[in-house]
Design a protein around this motif. Structure first.
Motif, short mmCIF file in Angstrom:
data_model
loop_
_atom_site.label_atom_id
_atom_site.label_comp_id
_atom_site.label_asym_id
_atom_site.label_seq_id
_atom_site.Cartn_x
_atom_site.Cartn_y
_atom_site.Cartn_z
N PRO A 1 0.83 -1.14 0.12
CA PRO A 1 -0.01 -0.17 0.01
C PRO A 1 0.82 1.21 0.04
CG PRO A 1 0.02 -1.04 2.12
CD PRO A 1 0.73 -1.92 1.16
N VAL A 2 0.47 2.12 -0.74
CA VAL A 2 1.19 3.38 -0.55
C VAL A 2 1.38 4.29 0.55
CG1 VAL A 2 1.07 5.99 -1.75
CG2 VAL A 2 0.55 3.83 -3.12
N ARG A 3 -0.01 4.11 1.37
CA ARG A 3 -0.14 4.78 2.67
C ARG A 3 -0.46 3.77 3.54
NH1 ARG A 3 -4.54 9.64 4.26
NH2 ARG A 3 -4.00 9.43 6.33
N GLN A 4 0.31 3.84 4.62
CA GLN A 4 0.30 2.83 5.79
C GLN A 4 -0.45 3.44 6.93
OE1 GLN A 4 4.08 0.81 6.58
NE2 GLN A 4 4.36 0.60 4.25
N TYR A 5 -1.44 3.03 7.60
CA TYR A 5 -2.42 3.67 8.76
C TYR A 5 -1.78 3.03 10.05
CZ TYR A 5 -5.50 5.23 5.28
OH TYR A 5 -5.92 6.05 3.76
N ASP A 6 -1.92 3.86 11.12
CA ASP A 6 -1.63 3.31 12.36
C ASP A 6 -2.49 2.41 12.83
OD1 ASP A 6 0.27 5.39 12.40
OD2 ASP A 6 -0.61 6.73 13.53
N MET A 7 -3.66 2.58 12.59
CA MET A 7 -4.94 1.83 12.86
C MET A 7 -6.30 1.90 11.98
SD MET A 7 -6.72 3.22 16.39
CE MET A 7 -5.05 3.43 17.14
N ALA A 8 -6.85 0.96 12.10
CA ALA A 8 -8.65 1.08 11.32
C ALA A 8 -9.42 0.89 12.50
CB ALA A 8 -8.57 -0.17 10.34
N ILE A 9 -10.33 1.67 12.22
CA ILE A 9 -11.44 1.45 13.45
C ILE A 9 -12.91 1.29 12.66
CG2 ILE A 9 -11.92 3.95 13.04
CD1 ILE A 9 -12.75 4.25 16.06
N GLU A 10 -13.67 0.39 13.34
CA GLU A 10 -14.87 -0.26 12.99
C GLU A 10 -15.83 0.01 14.36
OE1 GLU A 10 -14.80 -3.56 10.40
OE2 GLU A 10 -12.77 -3.67 11.44
N GLY A 11 -17.12 0.23 13.91
CA GLY A 11 -18.23 0.19 15.00
C GLY A 11 -18.41 1.54 15.61
N GLY A 12 -19.05 1.56 16.71
CA GLY A 12 -19.41 2.79 17.54
C GLY A 12 -20.58 2.51 18.57
N ILE A 13 -21.59 3.68 18.24
CA ILE A 13 -22.43 3.55 19.47
C ILE A 13 -23.87 3.35 18.67
CG2 ILE A 13 -23.80 4.76 21.22
CD1 ILE A 13 -21.03 3.98 22.13
N ASN A 14 -24.82 2.60 19.13
CA ASN A 14 -26.11 2.43 18.58
C ASN A 14 -27.05 2.28 19.72
OD1 ASN A 14 -27.45 -0.48 19.06
ND2 ASN A 14 -25.36 -0.88 19.22
N THR A 15 -28.70 2.65 19.70
CA THR A 15 -29.58 2.71 20.66
C THR A 15 -30.24 1.73 20.81
OG1 THR A 15 -31.06 3.49 18.92
CG2 THR A 15 -29.71 5.29 20.02
N ARG A 16 -30.09 0.69 19.90
CA ARG A 16 -30.70 -0.66 20.25
C ARG A 16 -30.17 -1.66 21.31
NH1 ARG A 16 -34.73 -3.79 18.88
NH2 ARG A 16 -34.62 -5.99 18.98
N THR A 17 -28.83 -1.68 21.46
CA THR A 17 -28.17 -2.34 22.49
C THR A 17 -27.56 -1.69 23.74
OG1 THR A 17 -26.13 -2.85 21.31
CG2 THR A 17 -28.05 -4.25 20.79
N THR A 18 -27.58 -2.01 24.64
CA THR A 18 -26.77 -1.40 25.76
C THR A 18 -25.30 -1.64 25.66
OG1 THR A 18 -27.18 -3.19 27.39
CG2 THR A 18 -28.62 -1.50 27.35
N ASP A 19 -24.92 -2.85 25.15
CA ASP A 19 -23.45 -3.06 25.12
C ASP A 19 -23.12 -2.71 23.57
OD1 ASP A 19 -23.16 -4.46 27.41
OD2 ASP A 19 -23.78 -6.67 26.43
N GLN A 20 -21.88 -1.66 23.77
CA GLN A 20 -21.40 -1.17 22.39
C GLN A 20 -19.85 -1.81 22.11
OE1 GLN A 20 -23.68 0.89 21.11
NE2 GLN A 20 -24.93 0.79 22.88
N TYR A 21 -19.74 -1.72 20.80
CA TYR A 21 -18.65 -2.42 20.21
C TYR A 21 -18.00 -1.61 19.29
CZ TYR A 21 -20.75 -6.73 22.13
OH TYR A 21 -21.37 -7.40 23.07
N ILE A 22 -16.42 -1.47 19.66
CA ILE A 22 -15.51 -1.13 18.85
C ILE A 22 -14.34 -1.85 18.48
CG2 ILE A 22 -13.93 1.05 18.42
CD1 ILE A 22 -15.99 2.57 19.95
N ARG A 23 -13.99 -2.01 17.11
CA ARG A 23 -12.67 -3.18 16.86
C ARG A 23 -11.75 -2.02 16.51
NH1 ARG A 23 -13.23 -8.27 13.20
NH2 ARG A 23 -13.79 -6.65 11.51
N LEU A 24 -10.50 -2.31 16.87
CA LEU A 24 -9.35 -1.56 16.49
C LEU A 24 -8.47 -2.42 15.94
CD1 LEU A 24 -8.85 0.74 19.63
CD2 LEU A 24 -10.02 1.22 17.34
N THR A 25 -7.81 -2.36 14.81
CA THR A 25 -6.94 -3.37 14.03
C THR A 25 -5.73 -2.36 13.55
OG1 THR A 25 -8.11 -3.56 12.14
CG2 THR A 25 -8.52 -5.09 13.76
#
Length: 279
Positions: free
Chosen positions: A32-56
């Motif tokens: 890849p031309v650009r190399q990232y420190d990290m990638a983020i997925e997920g966030g906050i939703n109002t349907r569930t109380t447990d919230q998930y964020i993935r960092l890779t």
């Protein structure tokens, strides 16, 4: 005689260069031309109380998977209080936080990540979703002679009053779960912007299914903030809607500061369940 000698010399040089291995075959071409420190997925939703964020950490070659980022400090502020996230011991790189059933509509949620002596921040706004019963459903169904129901779900639908992300589940597809990041391939989208012009042809992206008349279909409608909708539209311009005359793909910028790939999102969710014969 001199002309003949020059001709044979040029011919020999062309053959010699033509036999050399092309630089495009070099493995470095795939990096890849650009190399990232990290990638983020997920966030906050109002349907569930447990919230998930993935960092890779994004992979640098097609043969290696993304590497989970461990021992980061992850906090989300909903405009009123801090929500700390803790890493799931069984699944490295996934962080879980607990929210109350008290969404802060039309206000900003701020994500802060501290990792490797760096701080990254992101902001998204919680927009209230329009109820499913007050909007058109982005799918079509047809009753068959054998009393089954055939359905079609296009990945993209245009001309809606509000941008949304949808997850439509049926017996062969599990219910929506924000902890399952591999479910993103089943999302469909409604856009307020128009479809791309002829230079960006729409691929016929859709899902089809067949169920019984009394089988249940679960529909999740997920709100998108204005900026998140624009981000997704830009991503699809480089992926789903690319064509022969498309421009060279670019790095679509998310909402996280620093050298980070992805988008931290905050979404309101409406849920309805129908029998297939009711649609």
């Amino acid at each position: 005689m001199n002309r003949c000698w020059i001709y044979f010399l040029l011919t020999g040089l062309l053959i010699a260069f033509g036999c050399k291995k092309s630089v495009l075959d070099d493995n470095s071409f795939l990096k890849p031309v650009r190399q990232y420190d990290m990638a983020i997925e997920g966030g906050i939703n109002t349907r569930t109380t447990d919230q998930y964020i993935r960092l890779t950490r994004p992979a640098l070659s097609p043969d290696s998977p993304p590497e989970p980022i461990r021992k980061a400090i992850v906090v989300v502020n909903d405009g009123r209080t801090d929500i700390p996230f803790k890493e799931v011991a069984a699944t490295p790189g996934i962080y879980v936080g607990l929210t109350k059933s008290d969404p802060n509509y039309n206000n900003a949620y701020t994500l802060t990540i501290k990792y490797n002596n760096k701080t990254y921040t992101a902001v998204d706004t919680l927009r209230q979703v329009v109820n499913i019963i007050d909007d058109f459903l982005p799918l079509s169904t047809r009753a068959m002679a054998d009393k089954s129901v055939n359905g079609t779900i296009p990945k993209h639908t245009f001309g809606y009053l509000n941008p949304n992300k949808w997850y439509i589940s049926y017996p062969d597809l599990p219910l929506w779960n924000p902890a399952k990041f591999d479910q993103s391939k089943y999302y469909s989208y409604t856009h307020i912007l128009g479809s791309p012009n002829s230079l960006y042809p729409l691929n016929n992206l859709k899902r089809t299914f067949a169920v019984g008349q009394d089988d249940y279909i679960s529909i999740y409608k997920i709100s998108l903030s204005e900026n998140y909708a624009k981000y997704l539209y830009s991503v699809f311009m480089e992926t789903d809607w690319s064509g022969l005359f498309s421009s060279v793909p670019v790095n679509v910028e998310g909402n996280v500061s620093g050298n980070v790939l992805g988008y931290f999102s905050v979404s309101d969710v409406d849920y309805r369940r129908y029998k297939a014969k009711e649609l």
